[in-house]
Design a protein around this motif. Sequence first.
Motif, PDB file in Angstrom:
ATOM      1  N   ASN A 181       0.772   6.200  -5.994  1.00 64.40           N
ATOM      2  CA  ASN A 181       1.076   7.315  -6.827  1.00 64.40           C
ATOM      3  C   ASN A 181       1.846   8.310  -6.034  1.00 64.40           C
ATOM      4  OD1 ASN A 181       1.964   9.684  -8.503  1.00 64.40           O
ATOM      5  ND2 ASN A 181      -0.161   9.361  -9.507  1.00 64.40           N
ATOM      6  N   PRO A 182       3.372   8.452  -6.195  1.00 63.48           N
ATOM      7  CA  PRO A 182       4.046   9.316  -5.121  1.00 63.48           C
ATOM      8  C   PRO A 182       3.758  10.746  -5.299  1.00 63.48           C
ATOM      9  CG  PRO A 182       5.218   8.673  -6.963  1.00 63.48           C
ATOM     10  CD  PRO A 182       4.328   7.699  -7.116  1.00 63.48           C
ATOM     11  N   THR A 183       3.118  11.278  -6.388  1.00 60.46           N
ATOM     12  CA  THR A 183       2.885  12.605  -6.701  1.00 60.46           C
ATOM     13  C   THR A 183       1.405  12.886  -6.095  1.00 60.46           C
ATOM     14  OG1 THR A 183       1.676  12.156  -8.836  1.00 60.46           O
ATOM     15  CG2 THR A 183       4.001  12.571  -8.840  1.00 60.46           C
ATOM     16  N   GLU A 184       0.669  11.909  -5.416  1.00 57.70           N
ATOM     17  CA  GLU A 184      -0.526  12.254  -4.736  1.00 57.70           C
ATOM     18  C   GLU A 184      -0.530  11.705  -3.416  1.00 57.70           C
ATOM     19  OE1 GLU A 184      -3.666  10.438  -7.164  1.00 57.70           O
ATOM     20  OE2 GLU A 184      -3.375  11.603  -8.852  1.00 57.70           O
ATOM     21  N   LYS A 185      -1.307  12.496  -2.639  1.00 57.77           N
ATOM     22  CA  LYS A 185      -1.531  12.077  -1.168  1.00 57.77           C
ATOM     23  C   LYS A 185      -2.032  10.647  -1.079  1.00 57.77           C
ATOM     24  CE  LYS A 185      -0.819  15.728   1.526  1.00 57.77           C
ATOM     25  NZ  LYS A 185      -0.042  15.761   2.905  1.00 57.77           N
ATOM     26  N   LEU A 186      -1.571  10.078  -0.212  1.00 55.38           N
ATOM     27  CA  LEU A 186      -2.404   8.559   0.040  1.00 55.38           C
ATOM     28  C   LEU A 186      -3.687   8.397   0.628  1.00 55.38           C
ATOM     29  CD1 LEU A 186      -1.560   5.482  -0.193  1.00 55.38           C
ATOM     30  CD2 LEU A 186      -0.544   5.898   2.523  1.00 55.38           C
ATOM     31  N   GLU A 187      -4.248   7.731  -0.009  1.00 56.94           N
ATOM     32  CA  GLU A 187      -5.662   7.451   0.355  1.00 56.94           C
ATOM     33  C   GLU A 187      -6.242   6.120   1.026  1.00 56.94           C
ATOM     34  OE1 GLU A 187      -8.947   8.534  -2.373  1.00 56.94           O
ATOM     35  OE2 GLU A 187      -8.133  10.416  -2.989  1.00 56.94           O
ATOM     36  N   VAL A 188      -6.808   6.202   1.914  1.00 57.91           N
ATOM     37  CA  VAL A 188      -7.324   5.093   2.643  1.00 57.91           C
ATOM     38  C   VAL A 188      -9.079   5.200   2.704  1.00 57.91           C
ATOM     39  CG1 VAL A 188      -7.273   3.526   4.760  1.00 57.91           C
ATOM     40  CG2 VAL A 188      -5.147   4.687   3.834  1.00 57.91           C
ATOM     41  N   SER A 189      -9.672   4.068   2.025  1.00 54.42           N
ATOM     42  CA  SER A 189     -11.042   4.016   2.093  1.00 54.42           C
ATOM     43  C   SER A 189     -11.645   5.526   1.871  1.00 54.42           C
ATOM     44  CB  SER A 189     -11.503   3.490   3.314  1.00 54.42           C
ATOM     45  OG  SER A 189     -10.935   2.394   3.830  1.00 54.42           O
ATOM     46  N   GLY A 190     -11.168   6.128   0.895  1.00 55.70           N
ATOM     47  CA  GLY A 190     -11.592   7.428   0.607  1.00 55.70           C
ATOM     48  C   GLY A 190     -11.086   8.535   1.265  1.00 55.70           C
ATOM     49  N   ARG A 191     -10.488   8.231   2.316  1.00 53.29           N
ATOM     50  CA  ARG A 191      -9.834   9.412   3.125  1.00 53.29           C
ATOM     51  C   ARG A 191      -8.418   9.576   2.890  1.00 53.29           C
ATOM     52  NH1 ARG A 191     -13.000  11.863   7.379  1.00 53.29           N
ATOM     53  NH2 ARG A 191     -10.931  12.949   7.686  1.00 53.29           N
ATOM     54  N   VAL A 192      -8.035  10.891   2.559  1.00 53.79           N
ATOM     55  CA  VAL A 192      -6.588  11.376   2.500  1.00 53.79           C
ATOM     56  C   VAL A 192      -5.947  11.462   3.659  1.00 53.79           C
ATOM     57  CG1 VAL A 192      -5.239  13.264   1.603  1.00 53.79           C
ATOM     58  CG2 VAL A 192      -7.216  12.909   0.342  1.00 53.79           C
ATOM     59  N   LEU A 193      -4.601  10.732   3.420  1.00 50.10           N
ATOM     60  CA  LEU A 193      -4.049  11.003   4.864  1.00 50.10           C
ATOM     61  C   LEU A 193      -2.982  12.280   4.769  1.00 50.10           C
ATOM     62  CD1 LEU A 193      -2.373   7.174   5.191  1.00 50.10           C
ATOM     63  CD2 LEU A 193      -4.724   8.015   5.923  1.00 50.10           C
ATOM     64  N   GLU A 194      -3.274  12.985   5.907  1.00 52.55           N
ATOM     65  CA  GLU A 194      -2.389  14.246   5.940  1.00 52.55           C
ATOM     66  C   GLU A 194      -1.098  14.162   6.108  1.00 52.55           C
ATOM     67  OE1 GLU A 194      -3.540  17.103   4.935  1.00 52.55           O
ATOM     68  OE2 GLU A 194      -5.695  16.351   4.545  1.00 52.55           O
ATOM     69  N   SER A 195      -0.582  13.134   6.920  1.00 54.43           N
ATOM     70  CA  SER A 195       0.854  12.825   7.095  1.00 54.43           C
ATOM     71  C   SER A 195       1.349  11.422   6.380  1.00 54.43           C
ATOM     72  CB  SER A 195       0.677  12.500   8.742  1.00 54.43           C
ATOM     73  OG  SER A 195       0.183  13.522   9.383  1.00 54.43           O
ATOM     74  N   ASP A 246      10.178  -1.910   9.595  1.00 55.63           N
ATOM     75  CA  ASP A 246       9.843  -3.090   8.337  1.00 55.63           C
ATOM     76  C   ASP A 246       8.471  -3.611   8.479  1.00 55.63           C
ATOM     77  OD1 ASP A 246      12.860  -3.456   8.164  1.00 55.63           O
ATOM     78  OD2 ASP A 246      13.082  -4.984   9.892  1.00 55.63           O
ATOM     79  N   PHE A 247       7.543  -2.532   8.325  1.00 60.03           N
ATOM     80  CA  PHE A 247       6.121  -2.269   7.855  1.00 60.03           C
ATOM     81  C   PHE A 247       5.622  -3.347   9.055  1.00 60.03           C
ATOM     82  CE2 PHE A 247       8.539  -1.408   4.219  1.00 60.03           C
ATOM     83  CZ  PHE A 247       8.139  -0.212   3.833  1.00 60.03           C
ATOM     84  N   LYS A 284       0.947  -1.312   0.094  1.00 61.31           N
ATOM     85  CA  LYS A 284       0.048   0.053  -0.007  1.00 61.31           C
ATOM     86  C   LYS A 284       1.085   1.337   0.070  1.00 61.31           C
ATOM     87  CE  LYS A 284      -3.970   2.545   0.487  1.00 61.31           C
ATOM     88  NZ  LYS A 284      -4.994   2.447  -0.522  1.00 61.31           N
ATOM     89  N   LEU A 285       1.823   1.246   0.855  1.00 58.41           N
ATOM     90  CA  LEU A 285       2.667   2.361   1.056  1.00 58.41           C
ATOM     91  C   LEU A 285       3.798   2.647  -0.225  1.00 58.41           C
ATOM     92  CD1 LEU A 285       3.404   2.091   4.542  1.00 58.41           C
ATOM     93  CD2 LEU A 285       1.824   3.966   3.818  1.00 58.41           C
ATOM     94  N   GLU A 286       4.240   1.624  -0.728  1.00 57.43           N
ATOM     95  CA  GLU A 286       5.210   1.898  -1.649  1.00 57.43           C
ATOM     96  C   GLU A 286       4.688   1.822  -3.160  1.00 57.43           C
ATOM     97  OE1 GLU A 286       7.950  -1.433  -1.328  1.00 57.43           O
ATOM     98  OE2 GLU A 286       8.949  -0.742   0.212  1.00 57.43           O
ATOM     99  N   LEU A 287       3.249   1.073  -3.703  1.00 59.32           N
ATOM    100  CA  LEU A 287       2.919   1.200  -4.907  1.00 59.32           C
ATOM    101  C   LEU A 287       1.914   2.500  -5.087  1.00 59.32           C
ATOM    102  CD1 LEU A 287       2.398  -2.545  -5.393  1.00 59.32           C
ATOM    103  CD2 LEU A 287       4.319  -0.995  -5.986  1.00 59.32           C
TER     104      LEU A 287
END
Length: 548
Positions: free
Chosen positions: A40-54, A66-67, A35-38
């Motif tokens: 899009n690095p140009t966009e904020k990470l989303e989880v269940s439709g919510r953007v992760l601010e950090s 080590d995850f 989830k974290l590596e794949l």
Amino acid sequence: MQKIFLVLLFFIASSAVFAFQSIESDPIAALLRTKLELENPTEKLEVSGRVLESDVLVHRFYADRDFEEVWSRNGILLELAYEMRFEIRQAKFDGLVPEDYHLALIDAYFQTFEANKAAKKPNEAGELVALELLLTDAFFKLAEDLELGKVDPAKLNGDWEIARKTSRTSYLDLLNEAIAKGEVRQNLESLYPKFTIYKKGREVLRVMDERAKADTLDWKAVKLDKAIKVGESHAAIPVLRERLNYWGYAKSQSVLDPKLYDSTMFLGVKEFQLRNGMEPDGVIGKNTAIGLNASPALLMEKAAVNLERLRWLPDTVQNLELILVNIANYQLDYVDKLDTLFSARVIVGKLYHESPIFTAQMSYIVFSPYWNIPPSIARKEIIPAVRRNPSYLSQKNMDVVTFSGKQVDPASINWSAKSFPYMIRQKPGGSNSLGLVKFMFPNNHNVYIHDTPSRSLFSREDRALSHGCIRLENPALFAQTLLKADPSWTAEKIDQAMHQNKEQIVSLPRKIPVVLLYLTFWADSKGQAHFRQDIYDRDAEVLAALKQ
């Protein structure tokens, strides 16, 4: 040498294989890494439709471990996860919005996992990963908001010029410490402003929240066409009496005439006025009515705004010798090591000449000062007055000088000219608009604290009356307090210095921070709430930004 190099390569390769195998053997770790590596690095990470601010911090945090998951183990939620959810809910007592930290979505996952537990079904790895990321992002975002504030004051319309704090905390280290100790609360609490009034304010907000849940009163605004005095009758009295009873300022009792403003209610009104910074005269006027119109929900919003303002203040203003002016409270306090050595009423700027919010260093006192009239006041007020009355300057004990200090005959000046290459000043004396002394803390606003000949104004309830400077009641005692380290500055010597025909400048032995701030709510050391009117209408903008 070549053998050593080959051995090192072997150990590095073996370590990489071991790490890879450990991740592959843990499906949660593998999913976290994917989830974290794949994404899009140009966009904020989303989880269940919510953007992760950090998201950057989140990625670093899991990469460093080590995850390995934090909030669950072997597919089961840990107690630490429940504690984190509890702290998100408690954020409302900091005046923050729990939903900013994914509360609804986190609650939904908790409900799913609890239902699975009841049905003896395993939790899905993908859902555990989603909750894992949401809780971690919530920790980082909540930590930042508690330390620095959610709102950037530099982006507000209000004149707040105290530099925003920069973070002194590694949120990665803070979360790792919370995990090691199994203690979320203590680590988040370490980020609170160090002012006692912050924690006391949180407790007030907690109590107000309980009140709001049980509140059944109608808080429709009462508008008065005239002030109500004790012994008079008015249709608004029953509602106002009910609200006084609600806040505990008047004892509930049966009354013969519900519309009569009786003596028992009169005592309650005076107590209410005193607590809320009004003149305790018992007259129900505009300000008292506004105060009694405030519902628990409205007061909670006011408290939220001011807890945010406390988060903006730099730690350098705590536990020091400082001069604190709360503009909304019309009061100056001189504090040294948490002891208040001097307090006095002040007059602050009018609505259209608002006193700014900033910090500066007080470095000297000027006894028997000249008033060097600011060009804006000279242009808008003094010069038009001279045009109407050529004797105006002499009547006001003023003279005209060049910028090098040379006196100019007013009769030689063309007062109708477009340009005015001179400075008007008022000579020392009892009629001087600065009074007999001024206290200087050089700043870009040309604002300072000073005496005034208009002493009757200090008895007024609304004291937003100046052009922006701070007029001080009892300035002689203030000067004596500031100069206490030098025993030669007796009360008699200060009085003499204040009644001269020329200025006397006295440098302070140390520079004292002056903090001009704007608090319409605070809680004292006993936990008593104090609310003040928003004289500059600044609360609404902060509240809107907090709710955004």
